[in-house]
Design an enzyme around this catalytic site. Sequence first.
Site, short mmCIF file in Angstrom:
data_model
loop_
_atom_site.label_atom_id
_atom_site.label_comp_id
_atom_site.label_asym_id
_atom_site.label_seq_id
_atom_site.Cartn_x
_atom_site.Cartn_y
_atom_site.Cartn_z
N HIS A 159 -55.22 -1.81 -49.91
CA HIS A 159 -56.05 -1.18 -50.64
C HIS A 159 -57.38 -1.99 -50.57
CE1 HIS A 159 -57.75 0.09 -54.23
NE2 HIS A 159 -57.09 -0.91 -55.13
N TYR A 188 -62.03 4.22 -57.89
CA TYR A 188 -62.17 3.78 -59.09
C TYR A 188 -63.29 2.90 -59.41
CZ TYR A 188 -59.39 -0.35 -57.84
OH TYR A 188 -58.90 -1.39 -57.34
N ASP A 243 -24.73 15.52 -63.88
CA ASP A 243 -23.97 16.50 -64.09
C ASP A 243 -23.63 16.91 -62.68
OD1 ASP A 243 -26.33 17.89 -63.18
OD2 ASP A 243 -25.78 19.62 -64.39
C1 LIG Z 1 -56.95 -5.02 -54.27
C2 LIG Z 1 -55.93 -4.71 -55.20
C3 LIG Z 1 -56.09 -4.12 -56.59
C4 LIG Z 1 -54.99 -3.98 -57.42
N1 LIG Z 1 -55.20 -3.38 -58.67
C5 LIG Z 1 -54.21 -3.05 -59.37
C6 LIG Z 1 -54.79 -2.71 -60.61
O1 LIG Z 1 -55.90 -2.43 -61.26
N2 LIG Z 1 -53.46 -2.25 -61.74
C7 LIG Z 1 -52.27 -2.62 -61.29
O2 LIG Z 1 -51.48 -2.55 -61.71
N3 LIG Z 1 -52.07 -3.20 -60.03
C8 LIG Z 1 -53.18 -3.38 -59.07
N4 LIG Z 1 -52.64 -3.83 -57.78
C9 LIG Z 1 -51.37 -3.97 -57.47
C10 LIG Z 1 -50.78 -5.22 -57.79
O3 LIG Z 1 -51.42 -6.49 -57.74
C11 LIG Z 1 -49.33 -5.50 -57.26
O4 LIG Z 1 -48.70 -4.26 -57.45
C12 LIG Z 1 -48.42 -6.58 -58.18
O5 LIG Z 1 -49.26 -7.60 -57.76
C13 LIG Z 1 -47.21 -6.75 -57.36
O6 LIG Z 1 -46.53 -7.67 -58.24
P1 LIG Z 1 -45.30 -8.32 -57.76
O7 LIG Z 1 -44.87 -9.37 -58.43
O8 LIG Z 1 -44.05 -7.41 -57.37
O9 LIG Z 1 -45.60 -8.88 -56.30
P2 LIG Z 1 -46.94 -10.11 -55.76
O10 LIG Z 1 -47.85 -9.91 -56.73
O11 LIG Z 1 -47.10 -9.77 -54.27
O12 LIG Z 1 -45.75 -11.60 -55.88
C14 LIG Z 1 -44.54 -11.76 -55.13
C15 LIG Z 1 -44.44 -13.24 -55.03
O13 LIG Z 1 -43.32 -13.36 -54.23
C16 LIG Z 1 -43.58 -14.81 -53.62
N5 LIG Z 1 -42.49 -14.93 -52.75
C17 LIG Z 1 -42.57 -14.20 -51.35
N6 LIG Z 1 -41.60 -14.54 -50.69
C18 LIG Z 1 -40.71 -15.76 -51.43
C19 LIG Z 1 -39.56 -16.28 -51.40
N7 LIG Z 1 -38.69 -16.33 -50.01
N8 LIG Z 1 -39.31 -17.06 -52.27
C20 LIG Z 1 -39.71 -17.48 -53.35
N9 LIG Z 1 -41.11 -16.56 -53.60
C21 LIG Z 1 -41.41 -15.72 -52.73
C22 LIG Z 1 -44.63 -14.48 -53.28
O14 LIG Z 1 -45.41 -15.91 -53.03
C23 LIG Z 1 -45.53 -14.16 -54.36
O15 LIG Z 1 -45.82 -14.92 -55.37
C24 LIG Z 1 -53.87 -4.16 -56.90
C25 LIG Z 1 -53.52 -4.52 -55.83
C26 LIG Z 1 -54.52 -4.80 -54.90
C27 LIG Z 1 -54.14 -5.39 -53.31
#
Ligand SMILES: Cc1cc2nc3c(=O)[nH]c(=O)nc-3n(C[C@H](O)[C@H](O)[C@H](O)COP(=O)(O)OP(=O)(O)OC[C@H]3O[C@@H](n4cnc5c(N)ncnc54)[C@H](O)[C@@H]3O)c2cc1C
Length: 658
Positions: free
Chosen positions: A44, A75, A366
Site C-alpha cells: 500500500h 485518501y 441452520d
Molecule cells: C502505509 C500504510 C498505511 C496504513 N494505514 C492504516 C490506517 O490508516 N488505518 C488502519 O486501520 N490501518 C492502516 N494500515 C494497516 C495496518 O498498519 C496493519 O493492518 C496493522 O499494522 C496490522 O497489525 P498487526 O498487529 O496484525 O501486524 P503488524 O503490525 O505487522 O505486527 C506484527 C508483529 O509481529 C511480529 N512478529 C513477526 N514474527 C514474529 C515471531 N515469529 N515471533 C514474535 N513476533 C513476531 C512483528 O515483528 C510485528 O511486530 C496501514 C498500513 C500501511 C502499510
Amino acid sequence: GRIKRVRTDQGDIEAEYVVIATGCWSPRLAAMAGAFIPLTPAVHQMKDIGPVPFFADSKGDIEWPIIRDMDTNMYERQHGTGLEVGSYAHRPILYTPEDIPSNAVAALSPTEFPFTQVDFDLQDEHSLELMPSIIGDENVREKYAINGILSLTPDGMPILGETPEVKGLWSVAAVWVKEGPGTGKSVAEWMVLGESEIDLHSSDIARFHEHQKSTFHVKARTHEGFNKTYGIVHPNEQWSSNRNVRLSPFYDREKALGAQFYETAGWERPFWYSCNEHLLAKFGEKVMPRTSEWEARWWSPIINAEHLQMRESAGIVDLSAFAIFDVTGPSALAVVQKLAVRQMDVAVGRVVYTPILGINGGFKSDLTIMRLAQNHFRVVTGGAHGMADKKWFSDQLPADGSAHIVDLTSAYTTIGVWGPRARDILASITKDDLSAEGFTFSTCKMIECGPLRVLASRISYVGELGCELYIPIEQGAKLWDLIWEAGKKHEMIPVGIGVYGTTGRLEKSYRAYGNELETEYNVVEAGMQTAKIKDQEFIGKEAHLRHRAEKPVTTLCSLTVDDHTSSTGEKRYMLGKEPILTLDGGPIVDSHGRRSYVTSAGSAPSLGKHVLMTYLPTDLAVMGAKFLVEYLGEKYPVTVAGVGSAPLFDPTNERILS
Ligand SMILES: Cc1cc2nc3c(=O)[nH]c(=O)nc-3n(C[C@H](O)[C@H](O)[C@H](O)COP(=O)(O)OP(=O)(O)OC[C@H]3O[C@@H](n4cnc5c(N)ncnc54)[C@H](O)[C@@H]3O)c2cc1C
C-alpha cells in the site's frame, strides 16, 4: 493435532492456547504447526508531504476531516502540519510471507519496501487536482514515501478464530489498526466465553475450503481484490480470477443451456439460463424489469421468468455447492442431539430442518439433517458456510472416538426438482412410491431411477412440491439426463440459483444464514420457535429457554415496497443492507441497540412485489405498519406484509405438502 508449546530461541514455553497475531508473517508461523492462514503481503503506497502552510496552525494529529476519494481510490489525511496521501489505485504489488525479512536483517522496517514512484505518478496528479491550493503550494515538500505492507486475504475479510487444523492454535491476522481494539475484545470473548458479542462468522478462519487455502487462490483473489479495497463494489459482483475450480457433473449441459455462472465456495453455479429468455415475452411485465443500470447489473429478468415458470410447471436446479457430511458411530445421535435445537431422535428416514445455536442462543447455522440409519446422520448445509459448520460439528465429537465425521461434499452431488409437475416427472423415471402418502414431506428414502439408486429428500427451499436428489458425483450427469428427458413432456425448465436463493425463498419467508440468521439474533426473534422444546440438552438451550420466556426484543418481518419511483421518475429496486426508517426519516433501533436494516431483498414475482426482510422492534412489527427504506439517498415507502415466518406466498403450504 493440538498445540502444546512454543519453541523460541530462549527455550520452550508450554501453552494450551497460542494466538498467532504476527501480521503478514502469520502464515509462516501457522505452517510450522501444519495450519493455514491464507493471506498475502501486499503493498500500500503512501506519501507524507509537508510541512503544508495551510496546516501551519494545526496542533493535533487530526484536526481536519480525512478525505476518502472513491473516484480515485485514494485518501488524503492531515497529520499535524503534514498530509498523508495514500492509494489503493496503483497496480497490485504482492509478496509472499517468505519475502518479508526479519527485524534483524531488514534495512528499514521489515514491512517497508523502497518506494516505486512510477506506480504513484497518476496518484500525484489526482491528489493535486483534488487539493491544488494545499498540495500545489510551492513550499510543500515530500517528507517520506513508502511501499508499506498490508495483509490481504482472498475475500478481503480478517482471519480470526481457532485454526481447523490444530486445536488451541488461534489466528488474529489481517486486522487493520482501526479494527484492532474491537477485534481484540471480540476474540478474547470468543476464547474465554466461547462466543463473541459481535457475530464474527464472516471473519472465521474455519470458512475456507481446501482450494481457498492454496497460494494460487490467495494470490489470484488478492491481486483482483486490492483495487476493490476503496472501490465501489456492487453487492453481487463476482470474482473473475481463479474460476472453474469446482465444476458439477452438469456443467457442460448447463453451459450449453446458456447458464450465467456465479461462484460460491469455488463451485460454478448457474444463476439463470439464457435458454429461458423466450419466457420474458410470455410473462411480460410480471418479470418486473429494471431500467436502472445498477440494479440490472449482475441480475436478469430471466430469473423472475424462471420463477414464474417453475411455479407453473417445474424446474431442475443444480445444488452441487451443498456441503455434505455424515456423522456416524455409536455416539452419532448424541452428537447431533447436542447440536440441533430440534429433536433428532426421530425415525430413520426423517429429514429435520434445525437451527444450530451458539451458547448465547444466537444462530451458528441452520441446516438439514437426515437420519439414514440408527447411528448414521447426513448433514446438508450451504457451501459458503459449510466448512465452518463442519468445524463446529467436529468440535463436539466425543474424545473416545465413538462418533466420526466424514466429509462427502466432493463425493455427492445434488439436484433439486420442484414445481407442480415435479411428482409426475420423477414418477415417470422411478417405480418407487412418490405419492403424497407414500413419500411425505420431511422424509427421505432411496429410490431407483433407471439404473441409479438415488437418495430422495422431500423438502423445498422454494415452496414447491418436489425433492432434493443425492447421487454419487460420477452418476450425476446420468441422473440429470434422465430427469431432463422426463421433464420435456411437463414443460420443465432449468432454474438457476437466482430463484433458489432469492425469489423462491423470499416469497416463502425462508431465512438465510448470514443474512437473517447470525449469532446476534435468536430463534424467537427470527420467528422460528416450535411449540415444544425437546427434553434433551443442546448447545444454547439455557439461553433459548430464556428467550422463549421473554417477549422478543425484535421480530423478523417481510416488507413490500409500495412505490419504487425515485425523484427522477425511474423505478429503483433495493439490493439489501439498506436502513429501514420511521415515516419521519428517523432510524429504528431496538432496546439492544440493533438498527433495522434490510437483511435480504429481491423480487417476489408471484406477488408482483419487491420484498425486503428486516428485523423490527417487536412493538413496531405489526401487519400493515408503514415505514421508509432509504436507498441511494432517497426514501421509499414500505409496508409490513408478514410478521414472523408466515409465508407471503401460499401461506398454508398447500403446494409443498400436496
Ligand atoms: C502505509 C500504510 C498505511 C496504513 N494505514 C492504516 C490506517 O490508516 N488505518 C488502519 O486501520 N490501518 C492502516 N494500515 C494497516 C495496518 O498498519 C496493519 O493492518 C496493522 O499494522 C496490522 O497489525 P498487526 O498487529 O496484525 O501486524 P503488524 O503490525 O505487522 O505486527 C506484527 C508483529 O509481529 C511480529 N512478529 C513477526 N514474527 C514474529 C515471531 N515469529 N515471533 C514474535 N513476533 C513476531 C512483528 O515483528 C510485528 O511486530 C496501514 C498500513 C500501511 C502499510
